[in-house]
Design a protein around this motif. Structure first.
Motif, PDB file in Angstrom:
ATOM      1  N   GLY A  98       0.619  -1.073  -0.006  1.00  0.00           N
ATOM      2  CA  GLY A  98       0.267  -0.161   0.093  1.00  0.00           C
ATOM      3  C   GLY A  98       0.873   1.452  -0.116  1.00  0.00           C
ATOM      4  O   GLY A  98       0.192   2.528   0.184  1.00  0.00           O
ATOM      5  N   LYS A  99       2.568   1.333  -0.333  1.00  0.00           N
ATOM      6  CA  LYS A  99       3.306   2.283  -0.220  1.00  0.00           C
ATOM      7  C   LYS A  99       3.923   2.670  -1.153  1.00  0.00           C
ATOM      8  O   LYS A  99       3.923   1.343  -1.666  1.00  0.00           O
ATOM      9  CB  LYS A  99       3.712   2.348   1.622  1.00  0.00           C
ATOM     10  N   GLU A 100       4.271   3.634  -1.464  1.00  0.00           N
ATOM     11  CA  GLU A 100       5.379   3.888  -2.163  1.00  0.00           C
ATOM     12  C   GLU A 100       6.993   2.975  -2.215  1.00  0.00           C
ATOM     13  O   GLU A 100       7.013   3.520  -1.376  1.00  0.00           O
ATOM     14  CB  GLU A 100       5.529   5.457  -3.333  1.00  0.00           C
ATOM     15  N   ARG A 101       7.337   2.863  -3.377  1.00  0.00           N
ATOM     16  CA  ARG A 101       8.695   2.235  -2.865  1.00  0.00           C
ATOM     17  C   ARG A 101       9.463   3.781  -2.868  1.00  0.00           C
ATOM     18  O   ARG A 101       9.316   4.850  -3.302  1.00  0.00           O
ATOM     19  CB  ARG A 101       9.332   1.823  -4.653  1.00  0.00           C
ATOM     20  N   GLU A 102      10.680   2.731  -2.422  1.00  0.00           N
ATOM     21  CA  GLU A 102      11.010   4.087  -1.439  1.00  0.00           C
ATOM     22  C   GLU A 102      12.726   3.514  -1.338  1.00  0.00           C
ATOM     23  O   GLU A 102      13.023   2.755  -1.213  1.00  0.00           O
ATOM     24  CB  GLU A 102      11.134   4.646  -0.103  1.00  0.00           C
ATOM     25  N   PHE A 103      13.899   4.517  -1.582  1.00  0.00           N
ATOM     26  CA  PHE A 103      14.912   4.565  -1.870  1.00  0.00           C
ATOM     27  C   PHE A 103      15.260   3.813   0.354  1.00  0.00           C
ATOM     28  O   PHE A 103      15.004   4.805   1.534  1.00  0.00           O
ATOM     29  CB  PHE A 103      15.669   5.797  -1.572  1.00  0.00           C
ATOM     30  N   VAL A 104      16.309   3.290  -0.014  1.00  0.00           N
ATOM     31  CA  VAL A 104      16.596   2.673   1.048  1.00  0.00           C
ATOM     32  C   VAL A 104      18.705   2.824   1.521  1.00  0.00           C
ATOM     33  O   VAL A 104      18.754   3.341   2.168  1.00  0.00           O
ATOM     34  CB  VAL A 104      16.400   1.119   0.941  1.00  0.00           C
ATOM     35  N   ALA A 105      19.697   2.660   0.427  1.00  0.00           N
ATOM     36  CA  ALA A 105      20.664   2.903   0.012  1.00  0.00           C
ATOM     37  C   ALA A 105      21.141   2.678  -1.212  1.00  0.00           C
ATOM     38  O   ALA A 105      20.473   2.319  -2.171  1.00  0.00           O
ATOM     39  CB  ALA A 105      21.455   1.135   1.023  1.00  0.00           C
ATOM     40  N   ALA A 106      22.232   3.680  -1.138  1.00  0.00           N
ATOM     41  CA  ALA A 106      22.894   3.703  -2.809  1.00  0.00           C
ATOM     42  C   ALA A 106      24.104   2.907  -2.083  1.00  0.00           C
ATOM     43  O   ALA A 106      24.882   3.574  -1.377  1.00  0.00           O
ATOM     44  CB  ALA A 106      22.798   5.090  -2.950  1.00  0.00           C
ATOM     45  N   GLY A 121      35.225   2.529  -5.523  1.00  0.00           N
ATOM     46  CA  GLY A 121      35.219   4.160  -4.264  1.00  0.00           C
ATOM     47  C   GLY A 121      34.479   3.371  -2.841  1.00  0.00           C
ATOM     48  O   GLY A 121      35.193   4.098  -2.096  1.00  0.00           O
ATOM     49  N   GLY A 122      33.436   2.991  -3.027  1.00  0.00           N
ATOM     50  CA  GLY A 122      33.217   3.035  -1.663  1.00  0.00           C
ATOM     51  C   GLY A 122      32.162   3.467  -1.481  1.00  0.00           C
ATOM     52  O   GLY A 122      32.147   3.903   0.275  1.00  0.00           O
ATOM     53  N   ARG A 123      31.441   4.229  -1.711  1.00  0.00           N
ATOM     54  CA  ARG A 123      30.742   5.691  -1.114  1.00  0.00           C
ATOM     55  C   ARG A 123      29.108   5.018  -0.919  1.00  0.00           C
ATOM     56  O   ARG A 123      29.416   4.715  -1.720  1.00  0.00           O
ATOM     57  CB  ARG A 123      30.814   7.049  -1.886  1.00  0.00           C
ATOM     58  N   THR A 124      28.816   5.463   0.245  1.00  0.00           N
ATOM     59  CA  THR A 124      27.617   4.920   0.768  1.00  0.00           C
ATOM     60  C   THR A 124      26.849   6.203   0.786  1.00  0.00           C
ATOM     61  O   THR A 124      26.890   6.924   1.409  1.00  0.00           O
ATOM     62  CB  THR A 124      27.212   4.276   1.541  1.00  0.00           C
ATOM     63  N   TYR A 125      25.351   6.300   1.239  1.00  0.00           N
ATOM     64  CA  TYR A 125      24.327   6.914   1.559  1.00  0.00           C
ATOM     65  C   TYR A 125      23.385   6.662   1.732  1.00  0.00           C
ATOM     66  O   TYR A 125      22.778   5.277   1.112  1.00  0.00           O
ATOM     67  CB  TYR A 125      23.969   7.736   0.450  1.00  0.00           C
ATOM     68  N   TYR A 126      21.916   7.210   3.387  1.00  0.00           N
ATOM     69  CA  TYR A 126      21.734   6.044   3.222  1.00  0.00           C
ATOM     70  C   TYR A 126      19.781   6.689   3.973  1.00  0.00           C
ATOM     71  O   TYR A 126      20.377   8.112   3.994  1.00  0.00           O
ATOM     72  CB  TYR A 126      21.376   5.060   5.133  1.00  0.00           C
ATOM     73  N   LYS A 155      19.507   4.337   8.456  1.00  0.00           N
ATOM     74  CA  LYS A 155      20.682   4.924   8.886  1.00  0.00           C
ATOM     75  C   LYS A 155      21.197   4.597  10.328  1.00  0.00           C
ATOM     76  O   LYS A 155      20.428   4.587  11.588  1.00  0.00           O
ATOM     77  CB  LYS A 155      20.984   6.493   8.482  1.00  0.00           C
ATOM     78  N   GLY A 156      22.437   3.367  10.296  1.00  0.00           N
ATOM     79  CA  GLY A 156      23.170   2.750  11.817  1.00  0.00           C
ATOM     80  C   GLY A 156      22.516   1.921  11.996  1.00  0.00           C
ATOM     81  O   GLY A 156      22.704   1.316  12.397  1.00  0.00           O
ATOM     82  N   ARG A 157      21.006   1.176  11.103  1.00  0.00           N
ATOM     83  CA  ARG A 157      21.263   0.155  11.148  1.00  0.00           C
ATOM     84  C   ARG A 157      20.989  -0.727  10.239  1.00  0.00           C
ATOM     85  O   ARG A 157      21.350  -2.339  10.283  1.00  0.00           O
ATOM     86  CB  ARG A 157      19.912   0.318  11.390  1.00  0.00           C
ATOM     87  N   PHE A 158      21.311  -0.099   9.184  1.00  0.00           N
ATOM     88  CA  PHE A 158      21.980  -1.016   7.326  1.00  0.00           C
ATOM     89  C   PHE A 158      23.054  -0.329   7.076  1.00  0.00           C
ATOM     90  O   PHE A 158      23.950   0.758   6.981  1.00  0.00           O
ATOM     91  CB  PHE A 158      20.840  -0.681   6.474  1.00  0.00           C
ATOM     92  N   THR A 159      24.108  -1.704   6.258  1.00  0.00           N
ATOM     93  CA  THR A 159      25.059  -0.990   5.900  1.00  0.00           C
ATOM     94  C   THR A 159      24.872  -1.747   4.425  1.00  0.00           C
ATOM     95  O   THR A 159      24.861  -2.954   4.843  1.00  0.00           O
ATOM     96  CB  THR A 159      25.875  -2.184   6.428  1.00  0.00           C
ATOM     97  N   SER A 160      25.259  -1.108   3.896  1.00  0.00           N
ATOM     98  CA  SER A 160      25.741  -1.964   2.051  1.00  0.00           C
ATOM     99  C   SER A 160      27.007  -1.774   1.489  1.00  0.00           C
ATOM    100  O   SER A 160      27.714  -1.623   2.006  1.00  0.00           O
ATOM    101  CB  SER A 160      24.569  -0.400   0.773  1.00  0.00           C
ATOM    102  N   SER A 161      27.974  -3.001   0.922  1.00  0.00           N
ATOM    103  CA  SER A 161      28.603  -3.292   0.913  1.00  0.00           C
ATOM    104  C   SER A 161      28.627  -3.906  -0.149  1.00  0.00           C
ATOM    105  O   SER A 161      27.840  -3.895  -1.279  1.00  0.00           O
ATOM    106  CB  SER A 161      29.357  -3.962   1.890  1.00  0.00           C
ATOM    107  N   VAL A 206      26.057  -7.178  -4.539  1.00  0.00           N
ATOM    108  CA  VAL A 206      26.264  -6.361  -3.488  1.00  0.00           C
ATOM    109  C   VAL A 206      25.403  -6.451  -2.534  1.00  0.00           C
ATOM    110  O   VAL A 206      24.507  -7.183  -2.730  1.00  0.00           O
ATOM    111  CB  VAL A 206      25.932  -4.983  -4.562  1.00  0.00           C
ATOM    112  N   TYR A 207      25.815  -6.239  -1.346  1.00  0.00           N
ATOM    113  CA  TYR A 207      25.124  -6.971  -0.239  1.00  0.00           C
ATOM    114  C   TYR A 207      24.815  -5.639   1.099  1.00  0.00           C
ATOM    115  O   TYR A 207      24.758  -4.549   0.802  1.00  0.00           O
ATOM    116  CB  TYR A 207      25.929  -7.459   0.661  1.00  0.00           C
TER     117      TYR A 207
END
Length: 123
Positions: A42-50, A55-60, A65-71, A79-80
């Motif tokens: 019932g909700k729109e798709r939303e951004f979680v992480a990139a 280079g290893g730059r991430t954004y949440y 933030k603080g709970r999820f980590t992308s690598s 990608v994880y």
């Protein structure tokens, strides 16, 4: 074309952890940005992480933030998304996506999408 396949979803209790994987195949780009998105019922798709492919730059999103980590593991074209301290509100179908640019958080600019994997967090 880039094919993306997510895995690792499932049912977990609140406070638990899951690790999602996204395997890329086909034409891959050294400068490909990878993103994680989610869509709850019932909700729109939303951004979680990139994350940048190199280079290893991430954004949440603030909500994770603080709970999820992308690598990423470039040797495996994978990608994880490590998800800790999961909450019931994290319940959603999680998608990975790719776009041939260095870094991107705008969902509309992602060209390739996986089929999604269900994450359900029970209270």
């Amino acid at each position: 074309q880039v094919q993306l396949v997510e895995s690792g979803g499932g049912l977990v209790q609140a406070g638990g952890s899951l690790r999602l994987s996204c395997a890329a195949s086909g034409r891959t780009f050294s400068g490909t940005a990878m993103g994680w998105f989610r869509q709850a019922p019932g909700k729109e798709r939303e951004f979680v992480a990139a994350i940048t492919w190199s280079g290893g730059r991430t954004y949440y999103a603030d909500s994770v933030k603080g709970r999820f980590t992308s690598s990423r593991d470039n040797a495996k074209n994978t990608v994880y998304l490590q998800m800790n301290s999961l909450k019931p509100e994290d319940t959603a179908v999680y998608y990975c996506a790719a776009t041939p640019t260095w870094f991107e958080v705008d969902m509309a600019k992602y060209n390739y999408w996986g089929q999604g994997t269900q994450v359900t967090v029970s209270s």
